[in-house]
Motif scaffolding. Structure first.
Motif, short mmCIF file in Angstrom:
data_model
loop_
_atom_site.label_atom_id
_atom_site.label_comp_id
_atom_site.label_asym_id
_atom_site.label_seq_id
_atom_site.Cartn_x
_atom_site.Cartn_y
_atom_site.Cartn_z
N MET A 1 -58.33 64.70 85.15
CA MET A 1 -58.50 66.04 84.58
C MET A 1 -59.04 65.94 83.16
SD MET A 1 -55.22 68.22 86.00
CE MET A 1 -54.01 67.11 85.30
N VAL A 2 -59.90 66.87 82.78
CA VAL A 2 -60.53 66.86 81.47
C VAL A 2 -60.54 68.28 80.93
CG1 VAL A 2 -62.01 64.89 82.02
CG2 VAL A 2 -62.83 67.20 82.46
N ASP A 3 -60.80 68.41 79.63
CA ASP A 3 -61.00 69.71 79.01
C ASP A 3 -62.50 69.98 78.93
OD1 ASP A 3 -58.30 69.71 78.71
OD2 ASP A 3 -58.31 69.36 76.54
N LEU A 4 -62.92 71.14 79.42
CA LEU A 4 -64.32 71.52 79.34
C LEU A 4 -64.44 72.65 78.33
CD1 LEU A 4 -65.43 71.54 83.09
CD2 LEU A 4 -65.89 69.80 81.36
N VAL A 5 -65.21 72.38 77.27
CA VAL A 5 -65.39 73.36 76.20
C VAL A 5 -66.86 73.78 76.18
CG1 VAL A 5 -65.17 73.81 73.74
CG2 VAL A 5 -63.57 72.24 74.86
N PHE A 6 -67.10 75.06 76.41
CA PHE A 6 -68.45 75.59 76.43
C PHE A 6 -68.71 76.27 75.09
CE2 PHE A 6 -66.73 75.55 80.71
CZ PHE A 6 -67.67 74.75 81.36
N LYS A 7 -69.76 75.83 74.41
CA LYS A 7 -70.01 76.27 73.04
C LYS A 7 -71.19 77.21 72.96
CE LYS A 7 -68.06 72.03 71.09
NZ LYS A 7 -68.30 70.86 70.22
N GLY A 8 -71.12 78.11 71.98
CA GLY A 8 -72.19 79.07 71.75
C GLY A 8 -73.28 78.50 70.88
N GLU A 9 -74.16 79.39 70.41
CA GLU A 9 -75.33 78.96 69.65
C GLU A 9 -74.96 78.29 68.35
OE1 GLU A 9 -77.71 82.40 69.20
OE2 GLU A 9 -78.24 82.56 71.34
N GLU A 10 -73.86 78.67 67.73
CA GLU A 10 -73.46 78.07 66.46
C GLU A 10 -72.50 76.91 66.66
OE1 GLU A 10 -71.88 81.16 64.08
OE2 GLU A 10 -73.77 82.30 63.98
N GLY A 11 -72.34 76.46 67.89
CA GLY A 11 -71.47 75.32 68.16
C GLY A 11 -70.00 75.67 68.26
N LYS A 12 -69.66 76.96 68.26
CA LYS A 12 -68.27 77.38 68.35
C LYS A 12 -67.87 77.55 69.83
CE LYS A 12 -68.28 79.84 63.93
NZ LYS A 12 -68.06 81.15 63.25
N PRO A 13 -66.66 77.16 70.18
CA PRO A 13 -66.20 77.33 71.57
C PRO A 13 -66.18 78.80 71.96
CG PRO A 13 -64.75 75.85 70.35
CD PRO A 13 -65.65 76.48 69.34
N VAL A 14 -66.75 79.11 73.13
CA VAL A 14 -66.74 80.49 73.64
C VAL A 14 -65.94 80.61 74.93
CG1 VAL A 14 -68.91 81.13 72.55
CG2 VAL A 14 -68.93 80.09 74.82
N ALA A 15 -65.76 79.49 75.62
CA ALA A 15 -64.97 79.48 76.85
C ALA A 15 -64.47 78.06 77.07
CB ALA A 15 -65.80 79.94 78.04
N THR A 16 -63.19 77.94 77.41
CA THR A 16 -62.58 76.62 77.54
C THR A 16 -61.73 76.53 78.79
OG1 THR A 16 -62.51 76.42 75.12
CG2 THR A 16 -61.15 74.88 76.40
N TYR B 1 -73.73 80.19 78.90
CA TYR B 1 -73.86 79.11 77.92
C TYR B 1 -74.25 77.79 78.56
CZ TYR B 1 -72.38 82.20 74.25
OH TYR B 1 -72.34 83.23 73.36
N ILE B 2 -73.94 77.61 79.83
CA ILE B 2 -74.43 76.44 80.54
C ILE B 2 -75.96 76.47 80.62
CG2 ILE B 2 -74.64 75.48 82.88
CD1 ILE B 2 -71.68 75.81 83.21
N ALA B 3 -76.51 77.68 80.73
CA ALA B 3 -77.96 77.83 80.86
C ALA B 3 -78.70 77.22 79.66
CB ALA B 3 -78.32 79.30 81.00
N ASN B 4 -78.02 77.11 78.52
CA ASN B 4 -78.66 76.57 77.31
C ASN B 4 -78.28 75.12 77.04
OD1 ASN B 4 -79.85 79.12 76.70
ND2 ASN B 4 -77.86 79.81 75.90
N ASP B 5 -77.62 74.47 78.02
CA ASP B 5 -77.15 73.10 77.82
C ASP B 5 -77.68 72.23 78.95
OD1 ASP B 5 -75.76 70.72 77.50
OD2 ASP B 5 -73.94 71.73 76.78
N ASN B 6 -78.54 71.28 78.62
CA ASN B 6 -79.17 70.42 79.62
C ASN B 6 -78.20 69.43 80.26
OD1 ASN B 6 -81.76 71.54 79.36
ND2 ASN B 6 -82.24 70.21 77.61
N ASP C 1 -56.52 88.55 76.43
CA ASP C 1 -57.06 88.38 75.07
C ASP C 1 -57.46 86.94 74.77
OD1 ASP C 1 -54.54 87.37 75.21
OD2 ASP C 1 -53.81 88.28 73.35
N SER C 2 -57.73 86.15 75.79
CA SER C 2 -58.05 84.74 75.56
C SER C 2 -59.24 84.30 76.40
CB SER C 2 -56.84 83.87 75.89
OG SER C 2 -57.17 82.49 75.77
N GLN C 3 -60.07 83.44 75.85
CA GLN C 3 -61.17 82.83 76.58
C GLN C 3 -60.87 81.36 76.88
OE1 GLN C 3 -63.45 84.53 77.91
NE2 GLN C 3 -63.00 86.43 76.84
N THR C 4 -59.58 81.03 76.87
CA THR C 4 -59.13 79.70 77.25
C THR C 4 -58.22 79.82 78.47
OG1 THR C 4 -59.23 78.83 74.99
CG2 THR C 4 -57.79 77.67 76.54
N VAL C 5 -58.52 79.04 79.50
CA VAL C 5 -57.69 79.01 80.70
C VAL C 5 -57.00 77.66 80.78
CG1 VAL C 5 -57.66 79.13 83.22
CG2 VAL C 5 -59.18 80.63 81.92
#
Length: 485
Positions: free
Chosen positions: A1-16, A44-49, A257-261
């Motif tokens: 198991m791992v933590d998946l952190v999806f980041k926005g344009e400024e590198g901030k986590p938007v969904a985890t 955000y995956i769409a912008n990450d190769n 109220d959270s974008q972390t699951v």
């Protein structure tokens, strides 16, 4: 198991996803943001190769058939992603037409895989389409020219527009799943986002879809599996219960109220109790007695029997994944039912495993044992052979002809033993022959359908066969008197 952190344009986590595994079940109340969370991950995956994503919206409109306009639009970069992410019907948008193309793409991917392998005995029909068809009670899907064909089990062609909503939903979502798994990119993390795949599906069908998903995952080699992340937003306890039995599944709740699951594994105790809550709609709509069954084959047979009997066979199949779990469920069921009902009653059916004989009850749970090795042995009963359009003598002749034409088949020794036996190998394991038996009899029906429909057909009848190979002889008097008299 791992933590998946999806980041926005400024590198901030938007969904985890904390503690992610291959299959990640996301629960939550209506409005908690499960769908928004999946679309956020997708955007955000769409912008990450480093990622490849497929998002399956719950708004699955249209018919499962070819649509030239959809194919043209899908050739435009970004069109598919944007339309699906909108999560609503748009002008001319047909999700199922897109899924139809996904199945065509899956066919091409499958054939490319076979190019440099020994493909004897393999085909897209048997490896890919038949597993989809096994989820459906009344139709099968076939390769046609130039399009896929749908048939009822009596051979009648069905137009794609005439499929039931549940059938077309199942075929569409299964096509998306198949296409995704056949196109795994080993250089990326492959993310499948399933938003309420259980929509329009009866709880039994939800459970079968869950098993289909697990089977597709199991077909991957270990290295490819490590590159797969499936996220499922659902309210379906039937789907959750099937998936929760997998070592690759974790469950978490999406809070408002959270974008972390936060995800975690499912305890063994919950797994054992889960089958009792796997089909809540069935349970709430009827007072059908529980029948605890030893394995998925038995479950499919009795589900088919109940459907084909149109209410005359009243039974609520409950799946045990092992003999030990079946014992635990019998004890649990006895305690649970006696604490709720004044006159509790439940049943449990075990395989004969070569030593058929009576079983004592566990409290209010009456236990039966098949008077044959396992459920597939019923295929060789006089009634099932009749359903296949033959009888034992004619089947022996057909089998002799088949063996003469397939001298190198791996199951030839067991088939020869069956044909020459005096007892139709009633108490012998014939699991490897069950598909052959149907094929030799020149039937296109899945073997579970044959047995299930036969059980439905003998409901209320008395045994007429005097050969000792009536389906009632294979079942035993207790099962006949309880469920078929």
């Amino acid at each position: 198991m791992v933590d998946l952190v999806f980041k926005g344009e400024e590198g901030k986590p938007v969904a985890t996803l904390v503690g992610a595994n291959c299959i990640n079940i996301i629960l939550g109340r209506n409005g908690s943001g499960k769908s928004r969370f999946l679309r956020l991950v997708d955007s955000y995956i769409a912008n990450d190769n480093n990622y490849r994503a497929v998002y399956v919206t719950p708004e699955r409109t249209g018919s499962f058939q070819r649509d030239g306009n959809i194919e043209t639009n899908m050739a435009s970069p970004g069109w598919t992603v944007n339309v699906r992410r909108a999560n609503q019907v748009q002008n001319g948008f047909s999700f199922k037409a897109m899924s139809h193309l996904a199945l065509r793409n899956a066919e091409n991917a499958y054939l490319r895989r076979l190019q440099n392998t020994d493909a004897r005995g393999r085909s897209f029909q048997t490896d890919c389409l038949d597993p989809i068809g096994k989820m459906l009670a009344n139709v099968s899907i076939e390769q046609g020219t130039p399009d896929f064909l749908f048939r009822t089990f009596d051979g009648t062609l069905v137009n794609p527009t005439e499929l039931s909503s549940g059938e077309s939903e199942t075929i569409a979502v299964a096509s998306e799943v198949l296409s995704f798994f056949l196109s795994v990119d080993p250089s990326k993390i492959n993310v499948l986002l399933l938003d309420e795949p259980d929509v329009h599906l009866h709880p039994d069908l939800q459970a079968r879809f869950g098993q289909y998903l697990l089977d597709r995952l199991a077909a991957l080699d270990e290295s490819a599996r490590k590159k797969v992340v499936v996220c499922i937003a659902t309210h379906s306890t039937a789907l959750v219960c099937v998936l929760a039995n997998s070592e690759f599944a974790v469950v978490g709740t999406k809070e408002f109220d959270s974008q972390t699951v936060q995800l975690s594994t499912v305890s063994e105790d919950i797994k054992k109790v889960a089958p009792f809550f796997g089909h809540p709609l069935s349970l709430s709509l009827s007072n059908d007695p529980m029948l605890i069954l030893e394995g998925e084959d038995d479950e499919r047979v009795w589900q088919q029997a109940a459907r084909s009997a149109q209410g005359k066979i009243r039974v609520f199949p409950v799946l045990a994944h092992s003999v030990d779990q079946q014992s635990d469920l019998e004890v649990f069921c006895d305690k649970m039912l006696r604490s709720i009902y004044d006159q509790p009653k439940a049943y449990s059916l075990r395989d004969g495993d070569g030593t058929p004989g009576p079983l004592s009850a566990v409290g209010c749970v009456t236990r039966f044992r098949l008077q044959c090795y396992a459920i597939e042995n019923l295929l060789l009963s006089d009634e099932c052979l009749g359903k296949l359009g033959t009888d034992w003598i004619r089947f022996q002749a057909l089998a002799e002809e088949w063996m003469a034409n397939n001298a190198g088949h791996k199951d030839l020794p067991l088939l020869r033993e069956l044909v020459s036996s005096n007892d139709r190998l009633k108490n012998v394991k014939i699991k490897n022959l069950r598909l052959l038996i149907v094929a030799i009899a020149k039937s296109t029906k899945p073997w579970e359908v044959v047995v299930g429909q036969t059980l439905a057909g003998v409901k209320g009848l008395q045994p007429t066969s005097t050969t000792g190979f009536s389906i009632f002889d294979f079942l035993g008097d207790g099962m006949r008197e309880t469920f078929l008299s």
